[in-house]
Design a protein around this motif. Structure first.
Motif, PDB file in Angstrom:
ATOM      1  N   PRO A   1       0.835  -1.202   0.000  1.00 38.76           N
ATOM      2  CA  PRO A   1       0.000   0.000   0.000  1.00 38.76           C
ATOM      3  C   PRO A   1       0.874   1.258   0.000  1.00 38.76           C
ATOM      4  O   PRO A   1       1.877   1.327   0.701  1.00 38.76           O
ATOM      5  CB  PRO A   1      -0.797  -0.124   1.294  1.00 38.76           C
ATOM      6  CG  PRO A   1      -0.872  -1.595   1.538  1.00 38.76           C
ATOM      7  CD  PRO A   1       0.460  -2.130   1.062  1.00 38.76           C
ATOM      8  N   GLY A   2       0.503   2.214  -0.832  1.00 41.87           N
ATOM      9  CA  GLY A   2       1.270   3.441  -0.968  1.00 41.87           C
ATOM     10  C   GLY A   2       2.227   3.420  -2.147  1.00 41.87           C
ATOM     11  O   GLY A   2       2.757   4.453  -2.533  1.00 41.87           O
ATOM     12  N   SER A   3       2.439   2.255  -2.737  1.00 40.21           N
ATOM     13  CA  SER A   3       3.319   2.143  -3.903  1.00 40.21           C
ATOM     14  C   SER A   3       2.650   2.739  -5.133  1.00 40.21           C
ATOM     15  O   SER A   3       1.428   2.715  -5.267  1.00 40.21           O
ATOM     16  CB  SER A   3       3.627   0.676  -4.210  1.00 40.21           C
ATOM     17  OG  SER A   3       4.248   0.041  -3.137  1.00 40.21           O
TER      18      SER A   3
ATOM     19  N   VAL B   1      -1.449   2.221  -4.926  1.00 40.29           N
ATOM     20  CA  VAL B   1      -2.004   1.019  -4.314  1.00 40.29           C
ATOM     21  C   VAL B   1      -2.635   1.395  -2.979  1.00 40.29           C
ATOM     22  O   VAL B   1      -1.993   2.016  -2.130  1.00 40.29           O
ATOM     23  CB  VAL B   1      -0.913  -0.058  -4.116  1.00 40.29           C
ATOM     24  CG1 VAL B   1      -1.488  -1.263  -3.390  1.00 40.29           C
ATOM     25  CG2 VAL B   1      -0.313  -0.462  -5.452  1.00 40.29           C
ATOM     26  N   GLN B   2      -3.901   1.031  -2.805  1.00 35.86           N
ATOM     27  CA  GLN B   2      -4.627   1.320  -1.579  1.00 35.86           C
ATOM     28  C   GLN B   2      -4.665   0.114  -0.640  1.00 35.86           C
ATOM     29  O   GLN B   2      -4.478   0.260   0.556  1.00 35.86           O
ATOM     30  CB  GLN B   2      -6.071   1.744  -1.898  1.00 35.86           C
ATOM     31  CG  GLN B   2      -6.141   3.013  -2.707  1.00 35.86           C
ATOM     32  CD  GLN B   2      -5.592   4.193  -1.952  1.00 35.86           C
ATOM     33  OE1 GLN B   2      -6.079   4.518  -0.870  1.00 35.86           O
ATOM     34  NE2 GLN B   2      -4.571   4.824  -2.492  1.00 35.86           N
ATOM     35  N   ARG B   3      -4.952  -1.061  -1.203  1.00 38.49           N
ATOM     36  CA  ARG B   3      -5.058  -2.287  -0.409  1.00 38.49           C
ATOM     37  C   ARG B   3      -4.415  -3.431  -1.167  1.00 38.49           C
ATOM     38  O   ARG B   3      -4.428  -3.454  -2.391  1.00 38.49           O
ATOM     39  CB  ARG B   3      -6.535  -2.650  -0.180  1.00 38.49           C
ATOM     40  CG  ARG B   3      -7.271  -1.739   0.734  1.00 38.49           C
ATOM     41  CD  ARG B   3      -8.661  -2.301   1.018  1.00 38.49           C
ATOM     42  NE  ARG B   3      -9.500  -2.370  -0.168  1.00 38.49           N
ATOM     43  CZ  ARG B   3     -10.285  -1.393  -0.586  1.00 38.49           C
ATOM     44  NH1 ARG B   3     -10.322  -0.266   0.054  1.00 38.49           N
ATOM     45  NH2 ARG B   3     -11.032  -1.552  -1.652  1.00 38.49           N
ATOM     46  N   VAL B   4      -3.891  -4.394  -0.412  1.00 35.94           N
ATOM     47  CA  VAL B   4      -3.310  -5.593  -1.013  1.00 35.94           C
ATOM     48  C   VAL B   4      -3.853  -6.800  -0.274  1.00 35.94           C
ATOM     49  O   VAL B   4      -3.871  -6.827   0.958  1.00 35.94           O
ATOM     50  CB  VAL B   4      -1.759  -5.578  -0.931  1.00 35.94           C
ATOM     51  CG1 VAL B   4      -1.187  -6.855  -1.513  1.00 35.94           C
ATOM     52  CG2 VAL B   4      -1.194  -4.369  -1.631  1.00 35.94           C
TER      53      VAL B   4
ATOM     54  N   ALA C   1      -4.618  -6.379  -5.785  1.00 40.06           N
ATOM     55  CA  ALA C   1      -4.370  -5.060  -5.206  1.00 40.06           C
ATOM     56  C   ALA C   1      -5.432  -4.097  -5.723  1.00 40.06           C
ATOM     57  O   ALA C   1      -5.804  -4.143  -6.900  1.00 40.06           O
ATOM     58  CB  ALA C   1      -2.986  -4.552  -5.581  1.00 40.06           C
TER      59      ALA C   1
ATOM     60  N   THR D   1      -9.574  -3.067  -8.900  1.00 41.58           N
ATOM     61  CA  THR D   1      -8.797  -4.195  -8.382  1.00 41.58           C
ATOM     62  C   THR D   1      -8.134  -4.944  -9.537  1.00 41.58           C
ATOM     63  O   THR D   1      -8.767  -5.237 -10.544  1.00 41.58           O
ATOM     64  CB  THR D   1      -9.714  -5.158  -7.593  1.00 41.58           C
ATOM     65  OG1 THR D   1     -10.352  -4.423  -6.556  1.00 41.58           O
ATOM     66  CG2 THR D   1      -8.913  -6.291  -6.985  1.00 41.58           C
TER      67      THR D   1
END
Length: 61
Positions: A10-12, A30-33, A38, A52
């Motif tokens: 997340p954050g990438s 990217v918010q969630r993995v 993702a 997603t």
């Protein structure tokens, strides 16, 4: 682009490399993995979109 051994977290910032996706070539955050997917946030002017993707269809920038 070079293949990276770094994990997508997340954050990438990633770019979509799926040839069948209308988002191919788009850059997002990217918010969630989860295990194999993702959620990527795309922002552009007056719109935001959360989509997603499978992790193997994304590449780190």
């Amino acid at each position: 682009m070079e293949l990276s051994n770094k994990p997508i977290l997340p954050g990438s910032i990633v770019i979509v490399k799926d040839v069948n996706s209308i988002y191919r070539g788009y850059k997002g955050f990217v918010q969630r993995v989860t295990k194999k997917k993702a959620a990527v946030l795309f922002e552009g002017g007056n719109w935001d979109k959360l989509v997603t993707f499978k992790l193997n269809n994304l590449e780190l920038v």
